[in-house]
Write an enzyme that holds these catalytic residues in place. Structure first.
Site, PDB file in Angstrom:
ATOM      1  N   ASP A  50      32.737  41.505  38.255  1.00 33.94           N
ATOM      2  CA  ASP A  50      33.643  40.492  38.793  1.00 33.94           C
ATOM      3  C   ASP A  50      35.113  40.830  38.542  1.00 33.94           C
ATOM      4  O   ASP A  50      35.948  39.942  38.517  1.00 33.94           O
ATOM      5  CB  ASP A  50      33.315  39.113  38.198  1.00 33.94           C
ATOM      6  CG  ASP A  50      33.506  39.087  36.689  1.00 33.94           C
ATOM      7  OD1 ASP A  50      33.851  40.140  36.104  1.00 33.94           O
ATOM      8  OD2 ASP A  50      33.329  38.014  36.085  1.00 33.94           O
ATOM      9  N   ASN A  51      35.416  42.101  38.309  1.00 37.69           N
ATOM     10  CA  ASN A  51      36.816  42.451  38.045  1.00 37.69           C
ATOM     11  C   ASN A  51      37.107  43.874  38.498  1.00 37.69           C
ATOM     12  O   ASN A  51      36.203  44.712  38.549  1.00 37.69           O
ATOM     13  CB  ASN A  51      37.135  42.284  36.554  1.00 37.69           C
ATOM     14  CG  ASN A  51      36.313  43.221  35.698  1.00 37.69           C
ATOM     15  OD1 ASN A  51      36.714  44.364  35.489  1.00 37.69           O
ATOM     16  ND2 ASN A  51      35.144  42.796  35.234  1.00 37.69           N
ATOM     17  N   CYS A  89      36.696  34.410  40.448  1.00 39.44           N
ATOM     18  CA  CYS A  89      36.014  33.168  40.851  1.00 39.44           C
ATOM     19  C   CYS A  89      36.437  31.976  40.003  1.00 39.44           C
ATOM     20  O   CYS A  89      36.476  30.851  40.485  1.00 39.44           O
ATOM     21  CB  CYS A  89      34.505  33.341  40.755  1.00 39.44           C
ATOM     22  SG  CYS A  89      33.868  34.535  41.933  1.00 39.44           S
ATOM     23  N   CYS A 110      49.757  27.637  36.231  1.00 36.18           N
ATOM     24  CA  CYS A 110      48.648  27.477  37.187  1.00 36.18           C
ATOM     25  C   CYS A 110      47.423  27.117  36.356  1.00 36.18           C
ATOM     26  O   CYS A 110      47.551  26.689  35.203  1.00 36.18           O
ATOM     27  CB  CYS A 110      48.439  28.750  37.998  1.00 36.18           C
ATOM     28  SG  CYS A 110      47.894  30.138  36.999  1.00 36.18           S
TER      29      CYS A 110
END
Lengths: 370, 79
Positions: free
Chosen positions: A128-129, A191, A332
């Site tokens: 995921d990276n 995600c 954020c």
């Protein structure tokens, strides 16, 4: 096939035209390494095990958490806090004990690639990276392994087969022929920051499993020299054709140089800390700093208790005049997009100084600031 | 007649453009098209992406035929 129960188990695929016991034997003699047992890894492992791929390796250093359960379908609430690979192995083995499963409960490293890639016929990138993706891509190319790639972003996902043997000693494109260098850190969100529709990695992971089964059995045409992008909202797909470069740009020239490459730094992870300010420091200095929430309007929780300005990142360029002469702290959700905002404004002279709040709103929640 | 070209934005680029598709007209080549798009969506200046013309990656300036489809594609990393 040795046993009659195997015929029963695989009967539905054995009767397929062009499949039969020969393809089933190819699967049972094959070995596949899946790196990442998360959103993509869970569905693809289920289908590889169900289909009877004989030897499967799984690597992941993560533990199961509640926020995984909306998409990581191998795990249950009882598994929270446990090692993903251990839980996955147990669950998969209960589906099919013909399959031999090896696990690595660790973050996959360059040395791991060198030590173990040759034990497998195929490598699957379910990470995921970018740091892991470039590392795995480079190792696959340098070690002559075919790589099945999959990635997701919000409602869209991508699938491709890289470094597949073609004519002569040639190989199909790899990720470096597409994006030769990774994007800046914080620019493309993961995600946890950008969100993902739970079924999407299910679809993309299942597409990756389809490619694995096609390659191992020799059925159909694998997705080589192209990358498929699928949109789950519109059901539109887009096939991008890629061209093989004679030498893939920025690929380490050999294993020795591969082992020396700092993939974390390459992907900008060392950028962290430069223009960041942590929650404690911000709390001390907040009287002199203008807090700017750059999340989109729908994102929660709101910072209603704190004096701040809300300017979504997408509007930042057009609203720079609101920040004139201020010392700004961008915030954020997790501190990634705010880094992007700092980078975006580095050349804007209207600002005295811009910082990114490390850990973002998540860190504020943890430290009970909000 | 003006040359109409369809531009599609993929992945998180749509967070910057706020749209998935836009039609632009009177565009002759890829350089002109990219300049026009960067003018329309300045936030794209911070993004990493590839541009494809009719499903093929654009590396150099090429002419754009009528009814072409252009894609702006960022790298995806989630899993």
């Amino acid at each position: 096939m040795k046993l009659s129960h195997s015929y029963n188990r695989y009967q539905r695929q054995l009767i397929l035209k062009g499949f039969g016991p020969i393809a089933q034997d190819k699967l049972s003699n094959a070995s596949v390494l899946v790196i990442g047992a998360g959103g993509l890894g869970c569905p693809l492992l289920q289908y590889l095990v169900a289909a009877g791929v004989g030897h499967i390796g799984i690597a992941d250093d993560d533990i199961v958490s509640l926020s995984n359960l909306h998409r990581q379908v191998l795990f249950t609430m009882e598994d929270i806090g446990k090692s993903k690979v251990e839980v996955a192995k147990k669950r998969l083995q209960s589906m099919n004990d013909d399959v031999d499963i090896t696990t690595w409960n660790e973050r996959w490293t360059q040395q791991d690639c060198v030590d173990h890639f040759n034990d497998y016929d195929l490598i699957v990138d379910a990470t995921d990276n970018f740091s892991s993706r470039y590392l795995i891509n480079d190792a696959a190319v340098l070690m002559g392994k075919t790589l099945v790639f999959g990635a997701v972003s919000q409602f869209e996902g991508q699938v491709a087969v890289f470094n597949y043997p073609t004519e002569g000693d040639n190989r199909s494109v790899n990720y470096r022929d597409y994006f030769s260098t990774p994007p800046k850190n914080g620019e493309v969100l993961n995600c946890s920051e950008a969100g993902v529709l739970g079924v999407l990695p299910g679809i993309i992971g299942t597409m990756q499993a389809t490619e694995v089964i096609k390659i191992l059995t020799g059925i159909g045409k694998p997705l080589i020299n192209k990358i498929l992008t699928y949109n789950s909202i519109t059901h539109e797909s887009y096939m991008l054709e890629l061209e093989k470069k004679s030498i893939s740009d920025n690929l380490p020239s050999n294993i020795e140089n591969f082992l020396k490459t700092n993939y974390a730094e390459l992907c900008g992870i060392s950028y962290f800390g430069i223009d960041e300010i942590d929650v404690d420091e911000w709390d001390k200095q907040k009287g002199n700093l203008l807090l700017v929430d750059i999340r989109e309007a729908h994102e929660l929780p709101k910072l209603s208790e704190l004096p701040h300005l809300a300017i979504p990142l997408s509007e930042l360029y057009n609203r720079l005049n609101e920040l004139t002469d201020a010392n700004v702290v961008f915030v954020c959700q997790s501190g990634r997009r705010s880094l992007q905002a700092v980078m975006m404004l580095k050349n804007e002279i209207i600002l005295s100084k811009a910082f990114s709040l490390k850990g973002g709103v998540d860190a504020m929640l943890t430290q009970k600031i909000i | 007649m003006l040359n109409m070209v369809e531009i599609r934005f993929f992945g998180q680029l749509t967070d910057l453009t706020k749209t998935e598709k836009v039609l632009i007209e009177d565009i002759r080549d890829t350089d002109m098209m990219i300049n026009k798009i960067m003018e329309m969506y300045p936030a794209l200046a911070t993004a990493t992406f590839k541009v494809a013309l009719n499903n093929k990656l654009v590396n150099d300036k090429i002419e754009i035929a009528e009814n072409s489809i252009i894609a702006f594609m960022p790298p995806f990393s989630g899993g």
